[in-house]
Design an enzyme around this catalytic site. Structure first.
Site, PDB file in Angstrom:
ATOM      1  N   TYR A 144      14.283 -36.060  65.369  1.00  0.00           N
ATOM      2  CA  TYR A 144      14.486 -37.049  64.302  1.00  0.00           C
ATOM      3  C   TYR A 144      14.092 -38.426  64.801  1.00  0.00           C
ATOM      4  CZ  TYR A 144      16.795 -39.874  60.733  1.00  0.00           C
ATOM      5  OH  TYR A 144      17.051 -40.773  59.724  1.00  0.00           O
ATOM      6  N   ASP A 245      10.922 -43.394  71.844  1.00  0.00           N
ATOM      7  CA  ASP A 245      11.922 -43.755  70.846  1.00  0.00           C
ATOM      8  C   ASP A 245      13.252 -43.880  71.580  1.00  0.00           C
ATOM      9  OD1 ASP A 245      13.874 -43.887  68.931  1.00  0.00           O
ATOM     10  OD2 ASP A 245      13.038 -42.318  67.654  1.00  0.00           O
ATOM     11  N   LYS A 272      19.858 -49.561  66.765  1.00  0.00           N
ATOM     12  CA  LYS A 272      21.270 -49.297  67.081  1.00  0.00           C
ATOM     13  C   LYS A 272      21.924 -50.394  67.938  1.00  0.00           C
ATOM     14  CE  LYS A 272      21.023 -44.730  65.671  1.00  0.00           C
ATOM     15  NZ  LYS A 272      21.747 -44.097  64.600  1.00  0.00           N
TER      16      LYS A 272
HETATM   17  C1  LIG Z   1      16.066 -41.210  67.764  1.00  0.00           C
HETATM   18  C2  LIG Z   1      16.199 -41.986  66.488  1.00  0.00           C
HETATM   19  N1  LIG Z   1      15.154 -42.701  66.039  1.00  0.00           N
HETATM   20  C3  LIG Z   1      15.222 -43.421  64.906  1.00  0.00           C
HETATM   21  C4  LIG Z   1      16.370 -43.447  64.156  1.00  0.00           C
HETATM   22  C5  LIG Z   1      16.428 -44.245  62.889  1.00  0.00           C
HETATM   23  O1  LIG Z   1      17.284 -45.341  63.037  1.00  0.00           O
HETATM   24  P1  LIG Z   1      17.974 -46.011  61.754  1.00  0.00           P
HETATM   25  O2  LIG Z   1      19.024 -45.055  61.285  1.00  0.00           O
HETATM   26  O3  LIG Z   1      18.529 -47.307  62.252  1.00  0.00           O
HETATM   27  O4  LIG Z   1      16.904 -46.202  60.737  1.00  0.00           O
HETATM   28  C6  LIG Z   1      17.487 -42.723  64.589  1.00  0.00           C
HETATM   29  C7  LIG Z   1      18.738 -42.729  63.814  1.00  0.00           C
HETATM   30  O5  LIG Z   1      19.689 -42.052  64.086  1.00  0.00           O
HETATM   31  C8  LIG Z   1      17.400 -41.967  65.779  1.00  0.00           C
HETATM   32  O6  LIG Z   1      18.436 -41.236  66.227  1.00  0.00           O
END
Ligand SMILES: Cc1ncc(COP(=O)(O)O)c(C=O)c1O
Length: 444
Positions: A144, A245, A272
């Protein structure tokens, strides 16, 4: 007790279903038969609409690294709110947070702010395509990365569409733009040989490879050192960019995941914890790449990137306060709390004989029903399908914990905050032991 038809949360959810689809604005906060509605946070605890106080062991899926309402973060936000909420000008607050991140993350010399991790990843993908002039981005099946079209490809593909296990088919989410799936290349987690072959086959079209080194929705599966080394080698050889990421996995090291794992990425997506609990996202990288793409001075801009709330002063103030508090001592202490929780969970599995799996690193902990083997998306799906009891057991355990003062991510995620104490962790373990004793009485 949860569930309780007479509770205020239940009534709020009924009311919510009239004005919000399914009563919901965010899929991950729904759980059946209705989610608990939050009213207040106090340090490590969250208090619901019925006045029930629970330890918060998910911390808004990671963003609340210091728990709820840390006085220094609240003070920074209030002070900033009195000065300036938002403005169509840059502020010193964004320079300060950018400097903190650039100091802390070795591969990040410059950073560009956005408002969510989704946007951070989306901008990283766009940046890789713009920088290389190529279209193809590789990602891991089942990982994700937020909800932008490209990033969401093959996040949870159905078995009838996922194709070959080692060379997965790229499957776009419903509603994605035409061509979305064609512009993504999907790799199987930690399959070094097949991954290398795929990347080589598409090398001339490859803009970048997107990797989260600890994939939460593959049950906190870590990328192997060999797999990461292969991705670094092949992206370099192809003239493509390696994109980490670290929206979640920044928690892997005081200096981020790359420093902890000994890999240097070209671009890093952030979110985050860097916002101190307020909405945030960012993409960072070398000054050479970042300036080439984002420098707005006349004649220079290659990638348009607006955003009414980019680097908004409140988030910047909260983020700076939060990152300063998250010093090396705080990082080490939090990792020890994670170790304590993992060790306790392992012990409980041993004592009760309930089949379950403990995963995770530093302050990220997973406790999943069933004995997991393998770490690909298909292994996780096979595991879930192998026994209907797994879903039932997860739900029963979640409910047990809710009714005993502990809130966590229903699928088995525990993401810690510095507001937690060792006594809090021991409390969670006590309640887990009771819960597992209850699970041990259920049929397999
Ligand atoms: C690994 C990862 N990338 C991107 C995101 C997306 O972040 P946001 O929820 O702030 O859009 C998340 C969200 O949980 C994530 O776990």
């Amino acid at each position: 007790m949860f569930p309780n038809t007479g509770s205020r949360s239940r009534l709020l959810h009924s009311r919510a279903t009239l004005s919000l689809p399914g009563g919901n604005s965010r899929h991950t906060v729904y759980f059946p038969p209705y989610p608990i509605y939050a009213v207040r946070g106090e340090g490590a605890r969250v208090i619901d609409a019925d006045g029930v106080s629970r330890l918060d062991l998910i911390n808004n899926y990671s963003s609340l690294i210091h728990g709820h309402n840390h006085p220094k973060i609240v003070e920074a936000v209030v002070e900033q709110a009195h000065k300036l909420l938002a403005v169509a000008l840059p502020t010193e607050a964004e320079v300060e947070l950018a400097e903190i991140l650039c100091d802390r993350l070795p591969s990040v010399e410059q950073v560009r702010f956005a408002n969510s991790g989704t946007e951070g990843v989306m901008m990283a993908i766009k940046a890789a395509r713009a920088y290389t002039g190529r279209r193809l981005i590789a990602k891991i099946e089942g990982a994700y990365h937020g909800s932008s079209d490209s990033a969401a490809v093959s996040t949870s593909p159905a078995p009838n569409r996922w194709g070959d296990a080692r060379y997965p088919t790229s499957v776009a989410e419903p509603g994605s733009g035409p061509g979305t799936a064609d512009d993504m290349l999907v790799l199987s987690m930690n399959d070094v040989e097949a991954g290398r072959a795929s990347l080589r086959q598409h090398g001339s079209e490859l803009a970048g490879v997107l990797i989260d080194p600890l994939v939460k929705n593959l049950a906190f599966q870590p990328a192997s050192p060999e797999f990461l080394a292969m991705l670094r080698e092949e992206t370099t050889a192809a003239g493509a960019l390696l994109i980490f990421d670290e929206v979640y996995s920044l928690r892997l090291g005081f200096n981020g995941a790359q420093q902890a794992l000994g890999v240097r990425a070209d671009l890093t997506a952030l979110g985050k914890i860097i916002g101190g609990g307020l909405p945030v996202g960012a993409v960072g990288g070398s000054a050479e790449i970042m300036t080439a793409l984002f420098d707005p001075r006349p004649g220079k801009v290659r990638l348009a990137h607006g955003g009414t709330y980019n680097a908004n002063p409140l988030t910047m103030a909260a983020g700076s306060a939060s990152m300063k508090l998250f010093d090396r001592e705080a990082f080490d202490r939090l990792s020890l709390l994670g170790d304590r929780l993992r060790a306790g969970f392992e012990e409980i599995i041993r004592i009760t004989g309930v089949p379950a799996t403990v995963r995770g690193k530093t302050s990220m902990v997973g406790l999943f029903q069933g004995r997991m083997t393998g770490g690909t998306y298909r292994d996780v799906v096979a595991q879930m399908k192998s026994s209907p009891a797994i879903v039932e057991r997860s739900a029963r355990f979640f409910e047990h914990m809710l009714n005993n003062g502990v809130f966590f991510g229903a699928a088995g995620f525990f993401v810690l905050s510095t507001a937690l104490t060792e006594a809090d962790i021991d409390f969670v373990l006590d309640k887990t032991l009771d819960g597992f004793r209850m699970l041990a009485t259920l049929p397999d």
